[in-house]
Design a protein around this motif. Structure first.
Motif, PDB file in Angstrom:
ATOM      1  N   ILE A 268     -56.239  27.507  19.166  1.00  8.94           N
ATOM      2  CA  ILE A 268     -57.310  27.383  18.178  1.00  8.94           C
ATOM      3  C   ILE A 268     -56.958  28.193  16.927  1.00  8.94           C
ATOM      4  O   ILE A 268     -57.108  27.711  15.794  1.00  8.94           O
ATOM      5  N   ALA A 269     -56.470  29.417  17.120  1.00  9.59           N
ATOM      6  CA  ALA A 269     -56.114  30.268  15.982  1.00  9.59           C
ATOM      7  C   ALA A 269     -54.996  29.648  15.160  1.00  9.59           C
ATOM      8  O   ALA A 269     -55.013  29.702  13.917  1.00  9.59           O
ATOM      9  N   LEU A 356     -57.587  15.018  21.922  1.00  8.73           N
ATOM     10  CA  LEU A 356     -56.998  16.078  22.734  1.00  8.73           C
ATOM     11  C   LEU A 356     -58.141  16.975  23.214  1.00  8.73           C
ATOM     12  O   LEU A 356     -58.951  17.433  22.405  1.00  8.73           O
ATOM     13  N   VAL A 357     -58.194  17.232  24.520  1.00 14.52           N
ATOM     14  CA  VAL A 357     -59.291  17.996  25.117  1.00 14.52           C
ATOM     15  C   VAL A 357     -58.707  19.190  25.864  1.00 14.52           C
ATOM     16  O   VAL A 357     -57.808  19.040  26.688  1.00 14.52           O
ATOM     17  N   ASP A 410     -48.652  26.036  19.262  1.00 15.86           N
ATOM     18  CA  ASP A 410     -48.822  25.020  18.215  1.00 15.86           C
ATOM     19  C   ASP A 410     -49.109  23.630  18.775  1.00 15.86           C
ATOM     20  O   ASP A 410     -48.992  22.637  18.050  1.00 15.86           O
ATOM     21  N   LEU A 411     -49.498  23.542  20.043  1.00 15.17           N
ATOM     22  CA  LEU A 411     -49.674  22.228  20.674  1.00 15.17           C
ATOM     23  C   LEU A 411     -50.641  21.343  19.899  1.00 15.17           C
ATOM     24  O   LEU A 411     -50.367  20.160  19.674  1.00 15.17           O
ATOM     25  N   PHE A 412     -51.794  21.863  19.508  1.00 15.89           N
ATOM     26  CA  PHE A 412     -52.807  21.019  18.870  1.00 15.89           C
ATOM     27  C   PHE A 412     -52.245  20.328  17.632  1.00 15.89           C
ATOM     28  O   PHE A 412     -52.383  19.114  17.471  1.00 15.89           O
ATOM     29  N   THR A 413     -51.630  21.092  16.758  1.00 18.30           N
ATOM     30  CA  THR A 413     -51.124  20.507  15.519  1.00 18.30           C
ATOM     31  C   THR A 413     -49.903  19.635  15.780  1.00 18.30           C
ATOM     32  O   THR A 413     -49.774  18.542  15.223  1.00 18.30           O
ATOM     33  N   ARG A 414     -49.009  20.092  16.647  1.00 20.49           N
ATOM     34  CA  ARG A 414     -47.776  19.347  16.887  1.00 20.49           C
ATOM     35  C   ARG A 414     -48.024  18.018  17.582  1.00 20.49           C
ATOM     36  O   ARG A 414     -47.459  16.982  17.196  1.00 20.49           O
TER      37      ARG A 414
END
Length: 424
Positions: A268-269, A356-357, A410-414
């Motif tokens: 999240i950060a 993505l959850v 960096d999973l969310f953005t990547r």
């Protein structure tokens, strides 16, 4: 193609994790959300069917009943072997649910012994001398000691499991595992003859898990995390999985996060630091009747449609404790699930096609709200974090369900950037 393995996972992201492991082993894998019934259909030609339940923190008798129902359904579909998947951090309490559920599955299968191993080396989970490590820390010293529902304050797996079952629990140590498949099989036989029902195995590497998987090939019931599942899957001959369906080429992207794990908070950060739109849900305000959902959708409608968005109820241990102090542990969790499940439905109605959850309970709430029953498992963005593909009823939704502790920062953005580039 005949269904080879029927897997029962104790939460939805755990189901995704183990489904990815079976797919890595070359098996075509379907994932079913929630207890299946006579109307539940599998994608064609599956080697493995994973039934993802919400039984990890349910009352033990409810977890047992749901798991037995899933076992009957999987056997009816042709599965000869049952794999019980639980978390690689052995999330449970002295009352269960790992022990009671495993005992029930063994009794229903008419078998006397099973092998357990929660190790997942790519995710830093290893077992040595019967103790579970998270990277270089004992489980009891890791952030999992602060888990809101199943705080893990002991690392000794034989002791942990013995508190959950009236049957004997024993260990196969690492030197035995290193001697190979025959040595493990001999140890299993000796333990069974001595009246042991649950056998914990040490494992430090993927090679150790391959040995354990091959040794467990003939056991009617096997139990562990995704690492042992992959080792078991690789013991089956296979031609490799079919290529996945294409990603959706249109539609917006969103992240919904309910996990309070340290890794999810990092993700999240990182998303926020990248300058991407982020909104924190006020769980306490929602509990007072404020229209938090309406406010969130107004915010969403004002965002750039080319950018992924993040809506989260995740909180630090201190913030979580404050919410639980006012609402209670169970009510706080239920409030988060209701909020994020409702938001998922609203976002998909607005055209989100890549979702993505983060969090097991959150994932259960989201798939239930969307009415998604079964998906085909595709490629992983990170170990244990695959994309899955839902049917036409949801517009071909690409869905990633992430265990709270999984994925790089960096999973969310990547992950969302990668799907956007592929869709161009």
């Amino acid at each position: 193609m005949t269904l080879r393995i029927g897997c029962i996972a104790d939460d939805f992201t755990g189901g995704t994790d183990v489904a990815a492991a079976f797919r890595r082993a070359g098996l075509r894998t379907a994932l079913v959300f929630g207890a299946p019934d006579s109307t539940t259909e599998l994608p064609a030609d599956c080697d493995v069917a994973v039934v993802a339940l919400k039984s990890r923190s349910a009352p033990a008798d409810e977890a047992v009943a749901d798991s037995l129902a899933a076992q009957r359904w999987l056997h009816a579909k042709g599965a000869a072997q049952i794999y019980l998947k639980y978390c690689s951090t052995f999330d449970s309490t002295p009352r269960g649910n790992i022990g009671p559920v495993t005992d029930a599955l063994l009794q229903a299968a008419g078998t006397a012994v099973t092998l357990h191993c929660p190790a997942s080396p790519p995710n830093g989970r290893t077992v040595y001398q019967g103790h579970l490590f998270v990277h270089d820390q004992l489980l009891s010293d890791s952030p999992l000691r602060h888990h809101p529902l199943t705080p893990m304050t002991d690392s000794a797996l034989v002791r942990l499991l013995s508190a959950q079952t009236p049957h004997h629990v024993a260990l196969i140590d690492w030197p035995t595992v290193r001697r190979g498949v025959d040595a493990v099989r001999e140890a299993l036989t000796a333990h069974r003859q001595a009246g042991v029902r649950h056998v914990i195995a040490d494992a430090l590497t993927d090679d150790d898990l391959a040995v354990l998987g091959a040794a467990a090939l003939e056991l009617p019931v096997v139990a562990g995390a995704a690492g042992l599942a992959e080792g078991l899957g690789r013991a089956y001959p296979t031609a490799g999985p079919d290529p996945a369906d294409a990603l959706p080429r249109q539609g917006r992207a969103a992240v919904l996060a309910g996990s309070c794990s340290a890794r999810t908070l990092e993700q999240i950060a990182q998303f926020y630091a990248a300058g991407l739109p982020s909104l924190h849900l006020d769980v306490l305000a929602a509990a007072t009747g404020r229209d938090v959902i309406g406010e969130a959708m107004t915010w969403y409608d004002a965002q750039d449609p080319e950018l992924p968005v993040l809506v989260y109820a995740s909180a630090s241990p201190e913030e979580l404790a404050a919410v639980q102090a006012q609402l209670g542990v169970v009510e706080a969790a239920a409030q988060v699930e209701e909020l994020l499940g409702t938001l998922a439905s609203r976002l998909v109605e607005r055209g989100v096609r890549r979702l993505l959850v983060a969090g097991g309970e959150t994932s259960g709430a989201v798939t239930t709200a969307l009415g998604i029953r079964a998906v085909l498992v595709a490629d992983e963005a990170d170990p244990g974090v695959p994309w899955t593909y839902a049917g036409a009823a949801t517009g071909g939704l690409a869905l990633m369900l992430k265990s709270g502790n999984f994925g790089a920062p960096d999973l969310f953005t990547r992950a969302l950037s990668a799907t956007a580039e592929e869709a161009k």
